[in-house]
Design an enzyme around this catalytic site. Structure first.
Site, PDB file in Angstrom:
ATOM      1  N   ARG A 208     -30.260  11.885  23.753  1.00 14.17           N
ATOM      2  CA  ARG A 208     -29.426  10.736  23.415  1.00 14.17           C
ATOM      3  C   ARG A 208     -28.466  11.114  22.292  1.00 14.17           C
ATOM      4  NH1 ARG A 208     -33.302   5.549  22.657  1.00 14.17           N
ATOM      5  NH2 ARG A 208     -31.852   5.261  20.938  1.00 14.17           N
TER       6      ARG A 208
ATOM      7  N   ARG B 207     -36.634  14.563  20.814  1.00 13.22           N
ATOM      8  CA  ARG B 207     -36.773  13.661  21.964  1.00 13.22           C
ATOM      9  C   ARG B 207     -35.736  13.951  23.051  1.00 13.22           C
ATOM     10  NH1 ARG B 207     -36.861   7.234  21.196  1.00 13.22           N
ATOM     11  NH2 ARG B 207     -34.715   7.448  20.536  1.00 13.22           N
TER      12      ARG B 207
ATOM     13  N   LYS C 217     -41.932   2.636  20.639  1.00 16.94           N
ATOM     14  CA  LYS C 217     -41.785   1.304  21.249  1.00 16.94           C
ATOM     15  C   LYS C 217     -41.570   1.398  22.759  1.00 16.94           C
ATOM     16  CE  LYS C 217     -38.253  -0.273  18.898  1.00 16.94           C
ATOM     17  NZ  LYS C 217     -37.922   0.822  17.972  1.00 16.94           N
TER      18      LYS C 217
ATOM     19  N   ARG D 292     -33.967  -7.261  15.286  1.00 14.07           N
ATOM     20  CA  ARG D 292     -33.905  -6.136  14.348  1.00 14.07           C
ATOM     21  C   ARG D 292     -33.374  -6.579  12.998  1.00 14.07           C
ATOM     22  NH1 ARG D 292     -33.400  -1.846  18.480  1.00 14.07           N
ATOM     23  NH2 ARG D 292     -33.471   0.206  17.533  1.00 14.07           N
TER      24      ARG D 292
ATOM     25  N   ARG E  45     -30.113   5.748  11.199  1.00 15.01           N
ATOM     26  CA  ARG E  45     -30.941   4.727  11.875  1.00 15.01           C
ATOM     27  C   ARG E  45     -32.165   4.385  11.039  1.00 15.01           C
ATOM     28  NH1 ARG E  45     -31.785   7.693  17.237  1.00 15.01           N
ATOM     29  NH2 ARG E  45     -33.010   5.931  17.990  1.00 15.01           N
TER      30      ARG E  45
HETATM   31  P1  AMP Z   1     -33.070   1.623  20.693  1.00 13.69           P
HETATM   32  O1  AMP Z   1     -33.064   2.183  22.066  1.00 13.69           O
HETATM   33  O2  AMP Z   1     -33.922   0.392  20.568  1.00 13.69           O
HETATM   34  O3  AMP Z   1     -33.384   2.666  19.641  1.00 13.69           O
HETATM   35  O4  AMP Z   1     -31.570   1.131  20.390  1.00 13.69           O
HETATM   36  C1  AMP Z   1     -30.476   2.039  20.398  1.00 13.69           C
HETATM   37  C2  AMP Z   1     -29.302   1.451  19.630  1.00 13.69           C
HETATM   38  O5  AMP Z   1     -28.859   0.229  20.243  1.00 13.69           O
HETATM   39  C3  AMP Z   1     -29.598   1.059  18.182  1.00 13.69           C
HETATM   40  O6  AMP Z   1     -29.542   2.160  17.288  1.00 13.69           O
HETATM   41  C4  AMP Z   1     -28.506   0.030  17.929  1.00 13.69           C
HETATM   42  O7  AMP Z   1     -27.254   0.651  17.719  1.00 13.69           O
HETATM   43  C5  AMP Z   1     -28.438  -0.705  19.261  1.00 13.69           C
HETATM   44  N1  AMP Z   1     -29.384  -1.864  19.272  1.00 13.69           N
HETATM   45  C6  AMP Z   1     -30.465  -2.022  20.069  1.00 13.69           C
HETATM   46  N2  AMP Z   1     -31.097  -3.176  19.812  1.00 13.69           N
HETATM   47  C7  AMP Z   1     -30.391  -3.765  18.804  1.00 13.69           C
HETATM   48  C8  AMP Z   1     -30.557  -4.970  18.077  1.00 13.69           C
HETATM   49  N3  AMP Z   1     -31.564  -5.826  18.321  1.00 13.69           N
HETATM   50  N4  AMP Z   1     -29.636  -5.246  17.099  1.00 13.69           N
HETATM   51  C9  AMP Z   1     -28.609  -4.417  16.847  1.00 13.69           C
HETATM   52  N5  AMP Z   1     -28.410  -3.259  17.481  1.00 13.69           N
HETATM   53  C10 AMP Z   1     -29.292  -2.924  18.465  1.00 13.69           C
END
Ligand code: AMP
Length: 214
Positions: A160, A127, A13, A88, A171
């Site tokens: 990360r 990653r 993404k 999400r 996740r």
């Molecule tokens: P990402 O970078 O999109 O993988 O997001 C990293 C982390 O941020 C996720 O594993 C969640 O803990 C939190 N997060 C990001 N976007 C959301 C969302 N829309 N709803 C809930 N948690 C989120």
């Protein structure tokens, strides 16, 4: 263009979002990046979100929805935006529809990147990310030219905290349980553009453009 980029963690993404916002000249709204920046800045919201993120859990809906609503009110989002990592959950998707309706807007496309579980685990565990600009690298497929230094900005390249094995597994479980149902949700509203996410970055990008009718 007002679009959502949907997909599993490690589905690509972030990379595709950067290409799309460049092409369409719209802002990228990445909730993950907003949270990581808040953690770095040590804000109250960042501290709250960190507990969930480190475990690979989702941050509660009310926190995320508030942040996105505020961001979408900003001027640069008036003509279009790309949501990356939001919604999400179904309640987040419902909340998004309501907040857009208030300002007479609606989503045009939901791009869904499809990648198999084995591939996701391989991608996430190797990653690495630039702490400064967010550029992504991989220990096998895309190493920085200088070890741990970003090719683009010279920032520190790190792993990360939520890319460790246990958080990655969690996740993916959370994705299946809470996020995957959004595929049917948006298909039912004729907004879904499914795209095979395996292949080179440019190849996947071409598929996305084709799915948008370009
Ligand atoms: P990402 O970078 O999109 O993988 O997001 C990293 C982390 O941020 C996720 O594993 C969640 O803990 C939190 N997060 C990001 N976007 C959301 C969302 N829309 N709803 C809930 N948690 C989120």
């Amino acid at each position: 263009m007002k679009a959502i980029l949907l997909g599993p963690p490690g589905g690509g993404k972030g990379t595709q979002a950067k290409k799309l916002v460049k092409k369409y000249g719209i802002p990228q709204i990445s909730t993950g990046e907003i949270f990581r920046n808040a953690v770095k800045a040590g804000t109250e919201m960042g501290l709250k979100a960190k507990q969930y993120m480190d475990r690979g859990d989702l941050v509660p809906d009310d926190v995320v929805v508030g942040i996105v609503e505020e961001r979408l009110r900003e001027d640069d989002c008036r003509e279009g935006f790309l949501l990356d990592g939001f919604p999400r959950t179904i309640p987040q998707a419902d909340a998004l529809a309501v907040m857009l309706e208030k300002t007479g807007r609606k989503i045009d496309h939901v791009i869904s990147l499809e990648v198999e579980r084995e591939e996701l685990i391989k991608r996430l565990s190797g990653r690495r990310v630039c702490r400064n600009c967010g550029e992504e690298f991989h220990v096998m497929f895309k190493r920085p030219k200088v070890d741990m230094v970003c090719d683009l900005c010279g920032g520190e390249v790190y792993q990360r905290k939520d890319d460790n094995e246990e958080s990655v597994k969690n996740r993916l479980v959370e994705y299946e349980k809470q996020t995957a149902p959004l595929i049917d949700y948006y298909a039912g509203r004729s907004l879904l553009r499914s795209v095979q996410g395996v292949g080179g970055f440019d190849e996947v990008f071409e598929r996305i453009l084709k799915s948008l009718g370009e």
